[in-house]
Motif scaffolding. Structure first.
Motif, PDB file in Angstrom:
ATOM      1  N   ILE A   1      39.519  66.879  32.890  1.00 61.52           N
ATOM      2  CA  ILE A   1      40.435  66.503  33.986  1.00 61.52           C
ATOM      3  C   ILE A   1      41.891  66.543  33.496  1.00 61.52           C
ATOM      4  O   ILE A   1      42.784  67.030  34.186  1.00 61.52           O
ATOM      5  N   ILE A   2      42.079  66.022  32.284  1.00 55.86           N
ATOM      6  CA  ILE A   2      43.444  65.962  31.738  1.00 55.86           C
ATOM      7  C   ILE A   2      43.972  67.376  31.448  1.00 55.86           C
ATOM      8  O   ILE A   2      45.124  67.700  31.775  1.00 55.86           O
TER       9      ILE A   2
ATOM     10  N   ALA B   1      45.071  69.026  34.616  1.00 54.23           N
ATOM     11  CA  ALA B   1      46.401  68.565  35.047  1.00 54.23           C
ATOM     12  C   ALA B   1      47.479  69.199  34.174  1.00 54.23           C
ATOM     13  O   ALA B   1      48.533  69.640  34.662  1.00 54.23           O
ATOM     14  N   ASN B   2      47.198  69.252  32.875  1.00 50.87           N
ATOM     15  CA  ASN B   2      48.160  69.834  31.942  1.00 50.87           C
ATOM     16  C   ASN B   2      48.413  71.311  32.272  1.00 50.87           C
ATOM     17  O   ASN B   2      49.553  71.807  32.150  1.00 50.87           O
TER      18      ASN B   2
ATOM     19  N   LYS C   1      48.495  72.627  35.153  1.00 54.15           N
ATOM     20  CA  LYS C   1      49.455  72.696  36.280  1.00 54.15           C
ATOM     21  C   LYS C   1      50.900  72.579  35.754  1.00 54.15           C
ATOM     22  O   LYS C   1      51.783  73.318  36.163  1.00 54.15           O
ATOM     23  N   ASP C   2      51.122  71.613  34.852  1.00 57.68           N
ATOM     24  CA  ASP C   2      52.452  71.489  34.238  1.00 57.68           C
ATOM     25  C   ASP C   2      52.833  72.780  33.516  1.00 57.68           C
ATOM     26  O   ASP C   2      53.975  73.250  33.602  1.00 57.68           O
TER      27      ASP C   2
ATOM     28  N   SER D   1      56.241  67.224  32.237  1.00 54.83           N
ATOM     29  CA  SER D   1      54.854  66.847  31.959  1.00 54.83           C
ATOM     30  C   SER D   1      54.299  65.853  32.975  1.00 54.83           C
ATOM     31  O   SER D   1      53.332  65.149  32.687  1.00 54.83           O
TER      32      SER D   1
ATOM     33  N   GLU E   1      52.375  65.947  35.672  1.00 58.73           N
ATOM     34  CA  GLU E   1      50.951  65.965  36.037  1.00 58.73           C
ATOM     35  C   GLU E   1      50.073  65.497  34.882  1.00 58.73           C
ATOM     36  O   GLU E   1      49.120  64.744  35.072  1.00 58.73           O
ATOM     37  N   SER E   2      50.420  65.942  33.666  1.00 63.60           N
ATOM     38  CA  SER E   2      49.658  65.500  32.491  1.00 63.60           C
ATOM     39  C   SER E   2      49.744  63.983  32.345  1.00 63.60           C
ATOM     40  O   SER E   2      48.749  63.297  32.110  1.00 63.60           O
TER      41      SER E   2
ATOM     42  N   LYS F   1      50.387  61.733  34.606  1.00 67.42           N
ATOM     43  CA  LYS F   1      49.660  61.020  35.657  1.00 67.42           C
ATOM     44  C   LYS F   1      48.173  60.988  35.354  1.00 67.42           C
ATOM     45  O   LYS F   1      47.526  59.948  35.499  1.00 67.42           O
ATOM     46  N   ALA F   2      47.661  62.108  34.893  1.00 69.28           N
ATOM     47  CA  ALA F   2      46.225  62.170  34.602  1.00 69.28           C
ATOM     48  C   ALA F   2      45.867  61.235  33.448  1.00 69.28           C
ATOM     49  O   ALA F   2      44.918  60.451  33.527  1.00 69.28           O
TER      50      ALA F   2
ATOM     51  N   THR G   1      46.152  57.585  34.534  1.00 73.05           N
ATOM     52  CA  THR G   1      45.044  57.132  35.384  1.00 73.05           C
ATOM     53  C   THR G   1      43.841  56.770  34.523  1.00 73.05           C
ATOM     54  O   THR G   1      43.199  55.734  34.725  1.00 73.05           O
TER      55      THR G   1
END
Lengths: 456, 456
Positions: free
Chosen positions: B47-48, B51-52, B54-55, B159, B161-162, B164-165, B168
């Motif tokens: 998941i992480i 997200a990474n 996307k960044d 960074s 999105e990273s 945030k993931a 969370t």
């Protein structure tokens, strides 16, 4: 000591340059300078007192005209019995303290022949801003020289003549010593405080000595760290199981021993189960010493049942503002701490919440016979000093056994609580090898650090 | 961990409140939270990384368009071999460090039954501002929880999105632990840095992790102390008696092991007697590694005699600005230190003057075979780290054996040099008695303090 006419920038630059020489002097060289200052001040008592009487004359006129607080006039007076001798003894006392410079507190062998050492060293240049007391100049000059820090002194205008006289004597005394003359700079130019507080390239630490207003001002304006506390809003919490006689002694001492001190108590928190058992005796003893009590509804109701009528008439109602006020006077705010679900040991949490929210993180104390409750209180209260079953008035460098007190700090970095000479030091790392390179220890170099702890 | 939408003030207030609970937790409770974070991150790797990516996609476009430095894209990439596992191992490493909380370093009996204790405690709330590296969030969260400090994290926008993931995942992991969720606050709102730097009522210390510009900005703007260094303008001084081979090894390593590091050397000072004996070999080795040398007249003249013609053609002239520049690149400024009155041992003073005037008080080293000269250098140089016969690159928390590195500080208060967990601590005083009052020890009270040192 350089005198009077240097601009703030000139004084700060000169102090910075001389601070490096001062930092390399031996203990003996610094102690010899303290001896020279002591002897020179002793020999010049009459000249200094003559200068001081000029300050006094002006101050007394201002006080008579209502422009100056009479307490400032009192603090200004160097001719009061024993004051000059106390100043001289203070220099001797600082001289006798252990040298704080060069104390090794960590030694590690990084590898065979590569040894790391951490040792104390002076901070560099201190800026000391103080108000009327002229004897502070001798005290601060002594602390600075002992700790191998240069110092810039900026005094209040009321004591200008006294400062000049003392500074001249100290300056001449330093000339016969190895301590560079520029190490102690006296700035007497008007409006010098603001420019000094911006000279972070030369000045490493500000120590304001005076009113809360002075400290707050420095904290807001300074471009470098400030050591001190603006407020001393100290609390005492009487838990349900507190001893009555002990509570009377400790609360009375904390409030009345010296009400204007920062470590005097300002708010008394009382567990509801102690309202009828402990508080009446405490209140009665406080009122006998002239303390005005500002009570919340529950504490007032309890006291109204137990105190004599003429005492009840003197009780005042507390406002929210009273719980945020450092009275520095014979006034005490009282607030009741309820049991949560009737559980007295969790009630301590409500006291902790009050203290962490309303306090100034200086000194807060609990009266309880339970070590468990005391530990809970000490763990959770966010203050420099947490006391159990003793007076808040013990928060003091001399009482703590530090030999001197630079001030009391509520800072969260560097030094916190009563600050001795140690607070004027920082550390440096020294690493000695025989040609080691970082690449030797990389993935390709193959050598491994031993990180062996060595004796200090 | 609270996520994303809190205002800077809300985040800071929540962190402050939770910091008091965090400060009371046991070592085991804090270590258990670190285990939970480790395991949760391990389980959420996919998941992480999604997200990474996307960044990364946005960053790569920006870099292609020339709006973003490609080195930032590289730092952003969590999918690089071993990086995610290093992040996980970092959490384990921090967990294994000795608990820094509650270490007693002073115990004094003030009087019979009145015992003073000084012990370490967390600072409170840290504000960590960092740039692109997303793994920093896990590192900082670990350091904060280990040291019982709350932390507010503000990362770079690249960074988001990273962050945030990871946040969370950490947040969910903390829910199963005793560490309050609000102890780690992630702030992702735009323009949050300025308001955060003003919230000194909630935030106790700022730790910027990133470029010199970021650190300088924080130092100028922050209303609370800042831990760090803006510049690393480190010097090496080759004294007249320096060993040639050792000089080659140490200078080459200090310059080329990692030129972009703050502890890389930027200016080489050379005693005039070493110009013909030591410098040519040093210069030749540096040039073989691609280092550009910017020389003063004397060093250029000496090298012109000794180096091959094609090397001489590559020598550049140094300007005054070069001696004040942190190149962070394969460039080295060289300056000759003359003997004063032909006395090589007093020449070290000229080197010291250059360093204290031009340096950034970070790490400065001397190459000499004389302990006396090395001591003179180490005593007088005003830097956090003073090295003798070894590379400046050793200035590092891991190499020093601290187990972790919070940063390197050139501050003159609190922490200086490489900073380990210790730099995230302050101390508190606890005093336990049985009803003692200050008045007992006054002139009228008659009791005397014993100030007996007790074992810690």
């Amino acid at each position: 000591m350089s005198l009077t006419n240097a601009s703030p920038e000139q004084a700060a630059r000169a102090a910075k340059i001389s601070s490096r020489t001062l930092a390399t002097l031996s203990t003996d060289a610094r102690n010899a300078a303290l001896d020279a200052i002591h002897d020179a001040l002793k020999d010049s008592k009459e000249i200094i007192l003559a200068a001081n009487s000029k300050d006094m004359e002006i101050a007394q006129k201002s006080a008579a005209g209502g422009e100056l607080n009479p307490s400032i006039v009192k603090r200004l007076d160097l001719s009061r019995k024993g004051k000059f001798e106390d100043m001289l003894q203070g220099i001797r006392d600082v001289r006798e303290l252990q040298d704080p410079v060069g104390r090794v507190d960590l030694r590690t062998e990084l590898d065979n022949g590569l040894v790391l050492q951490r040792q104390t060293c002076p901070i560099g240049v201190l800026l000391i801003i103080f108000e009327a007391r002229p004897e502070v100049i001798a005290n601060i000059a002594s602390l600075a020289i002992k700790s191998a820090n240069a110092a810039i002194l900026k005094g209040g205008k009321e004591s200008t003549e006294s400062f000049k006289a003392i500074a001249t004597v100290i300056s001449r005394a330093l000339e016969s010593s190895e301590v560079p003359n520029d190490s102690i700079q006296l700035v007497t130019t008007r409006d010098a405080v603001d420019p000094l507080l911006e000279l972070s390239q030369y000045i490493d630490l500000v120590i304001p000595r005076g009113s809360n207003q002075l400290v707050s001002y420095c904290q807001k304006k300074a471009h470098m760290p400030v050591l001190g506390h603006a407020d001393g809003l100290c609390h005492l919490y009487i838990h349900s199981d507190a001893d009555k006689d002990m509570s009377v002694d400790v609360v009375v001492d904390s409030k009345t021993d010296y009400p204007a001190a920062c470590n005097a108590v300002e708010t008394l928190l009382v567990h509801e189960q102690a309202l009828d058992t402990v508080l009446p005796s405490v209140a009665s003893a406080l009122m006998a010493k002239g303390v005005v009590l500002r009570c919340d509804l529950s504490s007032k109701a309890a006291l109204s049942k137990h105190l004599a009528n003429e005492q009840v008439l003197l009780l005042q109602d507390a406002s929210d503002a009273d719980y945020a006020t450092e009275f520095l006077d014979l006034i005490l705010a009282i607030r009741t701490i309820p049991s949560i679900d009737g559980n007295p040991s969790s009630a301590v949490d409500a006291a902790i919440d009050h203290i962490n929210t309303h306090g100034s993180h200086h000194t807060d104390a609990i009266l309880t016979s339970s070590k468990e409750v005391a530990d809970r209180f000490c763990n959770a209260v966010d203050s420099a000093c947490k006391f159990w079953n003793c007076s808040t008035r013990f928060c003091d460098g001399m009482r703590f056994g530090f030999g001197t007190e630079v001030g009391i700090s509520t800072n969260k970095v560097h030094a916190r609580g009563p600050v001795g000479l140690e607070g004027l030091m920082i550390h440096e790392y020294r690493l000695a090898g025989n040609g080691q390179t970082a690449a030797m220890y990389g993935a390709s170099g193959g050598r491994k650090f031993t990180h062996k702890k060595l004796a200090v």
